[in-house]
Design an enzyme around this catalytic site. Sequence first.
Site, PDB file in Angstrom:
ATOM      1  N   HIS A 150     -39.881   3.232 -41.396  1.00  0.00           N
ATOM      2  CA  HIS A 150     -41.047   2.937 -42.229  1.00  0.00           C
ATOM      3  C   HIS A 150     -41.184   1.422 -42.289  1.00  0.00           C
ATOM      4  O   HIS A 150     -40.275   0.724 -42.734  1.00  0.00           O
ATOM      5  CB  HIS A 150     -40.900   3.502 -43.639  1.00  0.00           C
ATOM      6  N   CYS A 151     -42.338   0.921 -41.847  1.00  0.00           N
ATOM      7  CA  CYS A 151     -42.540  -0.526 -41.755  1.00  0.00           C
ATOM      8  C   CYS A 151     -43.423  -1.014 -42.911  1.00  0.00           C
ATOM      9  O   CYS A 151     -44.603  -0.642 -42.975  1.00  0.00           O
ATOM     10  CB  CYS A 151     -43.186  -0.877 -40.417  1.00  0.00           C
ATOM     11  N   PRO A 152     -42.904  -1.844 -43.800  1.00  0.00           N
ATOM     12  CA  PRO A 152     -43.718  -2.344 -44.915  1.00  0.00           C
ATOM     13  C   PRO A 152     -44.835  -3.271 -44.465  1.00  0.00           C
ATOM     14  O   PRO A 152     -45.852  -3.403 -45.150  1.00  0.00           O
ATOM     15  CB  PRO A 152     -42.702  -3.092 -45.791  1.00  0.00           C
ATOM     16  N   ASN A 173     -47.443  -0.917 -43.742  1.00  0.00           N
ATOM     17  CA  ASN A 173     -47.554   0.085 -44.815  1.00  0.00           C
ATOM     18  C   ASN A 173     -47.718   1.491 -44.227  1.00  0.00           C
ATOM     19  O   ASN A 173     -48.587   2.258 -44.658  1.00  0.00           O
ATOM     20  CB  ASN A 173     -48.732  -0.238 -45.741  1.00  0.00           C
ATOM     21  N   ASN A 174     -46.892   1.807 -43.274  1.00  0.00           N
ATOM     22  CA  ASN A 174     -47.003   3.107 -42.613  1.00  0.00           C
ATOM     23  C   ASN A 174     -45.682   3.440 -41.937  1.00  0.00           C
ATOM     24  O   ASN A 174     -44.862   2.557 -41.662  1.00  0.00           O
ATOM     25  CB  ASN A 174     -48.119   3.064 -41.568  1.00  0.00           C
TER      26      ASN A 174
END
Length: 283
Positions: free
Chosen positions: A152-154, A157-158
Amino acid sequence: MAPHHVLKCCQRSLSWIPVIFINLVVGWSYYAYVVELCILTIPNNAEKISYLVVFHLFFIMFIWSYWKTICSRPANPSKEFCLPKVEKEQYEKEEHPDTQQEILKKVVVGLPVYTRTGTGAVRYCDRCLVIKPDRCHHCSTCDMCVLKMDHHCPWVNNCVGFSNYKFFVLFLAYSMLYCAFIAATVLQYFIKFWTNQLPDTHAKFHVLFLFFVAAMFFISILSLFSYHLWLVGKNRTTIEAFRAPVFRNGPDKNGFSLGFSRNMAEVFGDQKKYWIFRIVLHL
């Protein structure tokens, strides 16, 4: 205490802060390069036009791949991985884990599932109520099971997984080229401002800071891009790189590898000539 849905709403709103930050930085870099450098600082028209043309090519590819990564909805397991009604009722009523596993093993016989937990059990998500397909993991941030989940990549945001991993890797490639081009073309003017060969105008701050920011981001993105190219070549996800997938005969870190060419094709498609430009051509 605030209601749960209010806290959830606040959490979702705050999760967009890294994306807003990235867009502000990119927006400033566009202004600094186009206006302060090309329009106000570079005197030669031929140099100015050539810089602007190449810059906008990298900029468009970078922005397009970035927002494709953000907007691509994570892929979820299909309905065939949900427990049938009878088995679901039996599973929910049963309190003993061993008996629950027997129920799951009967259902999984007809499914294309080959991986297990570390203890050899069938992988089942109690939140999504589905048998996890191979390489599928539950994301606590998105609160859903994601097919071929990488992480999950901040910054987008996905969840990065089956539906958008190609876009994510291309986003890293284009952002790296974007930063490299800016740093390379700004360098000579950075030196001229630094050594006072150019007049001390308000463009000086933008040019000096633009070089430092572009160089810093290039170095950090280069390491991340190299790592993900290595993962693509091995047909592994970030999760699998840290914890080898467990099959019925035990853990195997190369369990999904098909050979370098096929591994690359798994992400970018069969036509090699379109691998780099696939995002632009949308093929």
